[in-house]
Design an enzyme around this catalytic site. Structure first.
Site, PDB file in Angstrom:
ATOM      1  N   GLU A 164      44.827  -5.654  27.577  1.00 13.59           N
ATOM      2  CA  GLU A 164      45.513  -5.324  26.282  1.00 13.59           C
ATOM      3  C   GLU A 164      45.442  -4.090  25.940  1.00 13.59           C
ATOM      4  O   GLU A 164      44.242  -3.029  26.304  1.00 13.59           O
ATOM      5  CB  GLU A 164      45.054  -5.968  24.964  1.00 13.59           C
ATOM      6  N   GLU A 173      46.451 -15.954  18.714  1.00 12.06           N
ATOM      7  CA  GLU A 173      45.559 -15.919  17.581  1.00 12.06           C
ATOM      8  C   GLU A 173      46.347 -16.197  16.182  1.00 12.06           C
ATOM      9  O   GLU A 173      46.117 -15.576  15.155  1.00 12.06           O
ATOM     10  CB  GLU A 173      44.863 -14.750  17.226  1.00 12.06           C
TER      11      GLU A 173
END
Length: 840
Positions: free
Chosen positions: A71, A393
């Site tokens: 990321e 998430e």
């Protein structure tokens, strides 16, 4: 989860089969010369047994079991893995993205220089360019302290330029000490054209500057400087040392591009007049095609990303290191602490189509629209995409799942061989987690992505987490996990947990530590696996653990059992405390009563706050209107404490009122110090939920939670009853929840796997305690060679690998005296792998 007996599950065929021969690539030759680790005296050791049962077959372990998660956080891409040395190369930084930004961030100018956004731009996606008059110049400082160059290495310069009449650019690479390479002259004429030059550094520097001076009026865009020596020598390539450290892990997959930046943004779509809108979610089509035509976007983590490292480069890197590509696409529901679902059917339809186009980009023939785009970029052969994840998430499980089903239906209809992965929210338990898992089970989803960052204690306590998962339900992708620091004690706890992942390889099909990369001058999240600055990179203690497991996974689990460490469970003991987090709150009528009815503490604050202890810098506490008030709404973790750390079996009563701020209030019990305690966090996480958190060594884990939110100005009565290891909590006289904190943090963990190609048993033992473990090992009925290859990570629990020292590194040697039964003493605070050759 329903409880059933573990069973072996057939795995989807993978595109490759990776050997597991090397213990640690590049370390073996030196390590073999090192002496074997000396066993401590038996008197100082704890006795254990480890028995292997080779007559039984455990679950097969897929080649893709362990991978990496990339990321763009901590400057992982621009200024990190992406080898570009110029920051803000296309003059796209803007205050709309970051209050400290201007179009000339990282640039210094002399003479007449201005950033222009008009119809004369390079292309629609490059909104801004720089206009220089004759005699003017512009200088870029790169990332951190400056541009790092190494003596004797080549650097490739490029720029897009436009001029109304022929002129020349003088390009220099220098630092405060003078030139770092011979200056270059670049002749410019006509419309937008790409010009190049090359430098060979005559000396090294970490504070270099790239300067471009103009002899006459000229427009500049995409000013770039790349090291020639990128990973695999690719143009627009990757920083070599970082890519090599990732490749050395031998990852089975690469999950990209995130993470929180995938599904969080305030805008969608493209406006040709103004260029791409700000702070939109990550969309893969922005990131492919010629680099100069790619957008620049505001990163979720507060800085801009150039998209020079885009989907094509991610796929290519995965292929280069022999890993399965695993992209993640936005589900139009925010996550990572945000709660917003986009309700726009047309937008949803477009994103679903974009995802189908992504699969075509990866797998389609060159005759297809997106397969042709891939071929034009230099890769006619398909990348072989088999897995794709939707969302990340999300805190709104029902809203997310309604959209997930739209993606899954479309993908399965057109690409039935692609596994579509769902997720279970941002934590390891709680109402969001439970609801998400229920939706995934009911819909028979193939695989669910779990994320959690917890204390070392939690990882030691939860080795058996997946033992009870339904063997016939969705498989688990553990996409993000880490213990909350980078010291060796954290890596030890992760290693202990990983033995449980392997034991449950029929359920846990994929796992990746996160985050992967962190630039030392741009840290937004800790811990991280690989650290770097402009000059060098190094692996954390967790990197060494991950590398050891990933290079020695094996093909199948061989069932084994081990004795445990005697339990030392004692009652919860500790003082009490009050705290806030980004909130102002008032507390009153604090009373602690022993189980025998004796008053241990009573404070209505009429006599001041003399019974309370607070550390400097932890908020602004004072008596106001007869209450104890913390008034700083920006302060976090403002814990004040009172009482005796030896208290046990007591009742705590507190009256609390939120006055202002983002969250609610926190009431602590079992307080040993500011880094070791429990607290009841009411209105936490932006006042979205409430939980009891246990903090051990400064790292937190959640014990129980619900969706309680706290109202500003309302007074709440809080009661906590502590009895032994059991705690019951009451909110305004009604039972809010309870838990029993009796999980054992077992420090001695093991798993045994088999490398079918070499015929080796791989005995993996973690001893996460300060006492050596003298262990009697029984390999069952197998005939074994008399020697084994031994690799050990061992050191002080507080040890941390840094740029200057790596105290946690593998030591490899030959262990003699191996038989069907033998005794070995595993050092204190160690991870040990034994590769034992079997005969017949």
């Amino acid at each position: 989860m329903p409880t059933t007996a573990p069973a072996s599950v057939a795995a989807r065929p993978r595109p490759r089969r990776r050997g597991r021969l090397a213990l640690l690539t590049g370390a073996l030759t030196v390590a073999l010369a090192a002496p074997a680790l000396a066993a401590p005296p038996a008197a100082d050791a704890t006795d254990y047994t480890l028995a292997v049962d080779p007559t039984r077959r455990g679950p097969a372990i897929d080649d893709t079991m362990y991978g990496v998660f990339f990321e763009d956080i901590n400057r992982a891409a621009d200024g990190g893995l992406y080898a570009e040395l110029v920051q803000n190369r296309s003059f796209e930084y803007d205050r709309a993205d970051n209050a400290s930004y201007t179009p000339l961030t990282s640039w210094d100018t002399t003479g007449s220089a201005k950033v222009v956004n008009d119809d004369g731009r390079l292309n629609a996606r490059n909104r801004s360019y720089l206009s220089l008059s004759g005699g003017s110049s512009v200088t870029n400082s790169g990332y951190g302290t400056g541009i790092t160059v190494r003596k004797g290495e080549r650097y490739d310069f490029s720029v897009w330029a436009r001029t109304d009449r022929a002129t020349a650019l003088t390009v220099t690479l220098r630092d405060a000490g003078g030139e770092l390479a011979r200056a270059r002259k670049v002749a410019v004429r006509g419309g937008w054209t790409k010009y190049t030059a090359a430098f060979t550094a005559t000396r090294a520097s970490t504070t270099g500057r790239l300067a471009v001076a103009a002899d006459g009026p000229v427009a500049l865009d995409m000013v770039s400087l790349f090291p020639k020596d990128t990973y695999k020598g690719r143009p627009n390539g990757l920083r070599k040392d970082l890519a090599e450290k990732i490749a050395a892990l031998d990852p089975g997959f690469v999950r990209f591009p995130g993470g929180c930046l995938v599904n969080t943004g305030s805008h969608e779509g493209y406006d040709a007049a103004s260029g791409y809108q700000r702070k939109r979610s990550y969309q893969w089509k922005d990131t492919v095609g010629p680099v100069e035509e790619r957008a620049t976007n505001a990163n979720f983590w507060g800085y801009n990303q150039s998209y020079g490292l885009g989907y094509y480069e991610y796929f290519q890197f995965a292929e280069d290191i022999g890993a399965m590509p695993l992209p993640v696409v936005p589900a139009l529901v925010t996550g990572c602490g945000q709660n917003k679902a986009t309700d726009d059917p047309a937008l949803l339809k477009r994103h679903v189509q974009d995802t189908l186009d992504l699969i075509e980009f990866a797998n389609g023939p060159v005759t297809s629209e997106w397969g042709r785009k891939r071929a034009e970029m230099g890769h006619p052969k398909p990348f072989g995409l088999t897995h794709l994840e939707v969302g990340n998430e999300e805190n709104l499980p029902d809203e997310f799942f309604a959209r997930f089903k739209e993606f899954r239906a479309a993908i399965e209809a057109k690409y039935p061989d692609v596994t579509v992965i769902s997720n279970s929210g941002p934590d390891d338990s709680g109402t969001t987690f439970d609801r998400a898992w229920q939706l995934n089970r009911d819909a028979e989803v193939d695989m669910v992505d779990e994320h959690y960052y917890n204390s070392p204690q939690w990882f030691l306590e939860n080795n058996a987490r997946y033992d009870s998962y339904d063997r016939n339900g969705p498989k688990v992708f553990l996409g993000e996990y880490a213990s909350q620091d980078n010291r060796f004690r954290n890596a030890l706890s992760e290693a202990a947990f990983m033995t449980g992942l392997e034991r449950n390889a029929d359920v846990v099909k994929l796992a990746s530590y996160a985050p992967l990369l962190a630039r030392t001058d741009s840290v937004q999240w800790r811990p991280d696996m690989i650290w770097f600055d402009g000059r060098k990179s190094w692996g954390s203690t967790s990197y060494e653990v991950q590398k050891l497991f990933m290079n020695n996974t094996g093909d199948r689990v061989v069932p084994s059992t081990a004795s445990g460490t005697p339990a030392t469970t004692a009652p919860i003991t500790g003082a009490v405390g009050l705290s806030t987090w980004a909130t102002s709150a008032a507390y009153n009528d604090v009373k602690v009563t022993g189980a025998d009815g004796k008053t241990l503490l009573s404070d209505d604050f009429s006599a001041g706050d003399g019974k309370w202890t607070r550390a400097a810098g932890r908020g602004t506490w004072k008596i106001e209107d007869g209450a104890y008030v913390q008034s700083d709404t920006a302060a976090e973790d403002t814990l004040v404490t009172a009482g005796d750390p030896g208290w046990q079996n007591y009742d705590l009563h507190v009256k609390a009122t939120k006055k202002a701020g983002k969250e609610g209030f926190l009431v602590a019990f079992g307080v040993q110090d500011t880094g070791n305690h429990y607290w009841w966090n009411l209105g936490g996480w932006g006042n979205t939920r409430s939980a009891v958190e246990k903090t051990t060594g400064g790292a937190k884990q959640t014990l129980t939670e619900d969706g309680t939110k706290i109202e500003t100005g309302r007074s709440y009565d809080l009661d906590v009853k502590v009895r032994g290891r059991q705690v019951t909590l009451y909110l305004d006289g009604k039972k809010w929840g309870e838990f029993t904190d009796d999980a054992e943090a077992e420090p001695f963990r093991q798993v045994v796997t088999e490398d079918e190609k070499t015929g080796e048993l791989i005995v993996k033992v973690v001893n996460a305690q300060d006492t050596a473990a003298r262990t009697r090992i029984d390999l069952g009925t197998r005939n074994v060679a008399p020697t084994a290859r031994l690799t050990t990570l061992q050191g002080a629990p507080d040890a941390e690998n840094t740029a200057d020292a790596t105290p946690i590194a593998p030591r490899t040697s030959t262990l003699r005296g191996i038989g069907r039964q033998f005794t070995y003493t595993f050092p204190a605070d160690s991870v040990t792998f034994l590769r034992i050759k079997t005969r017949g």
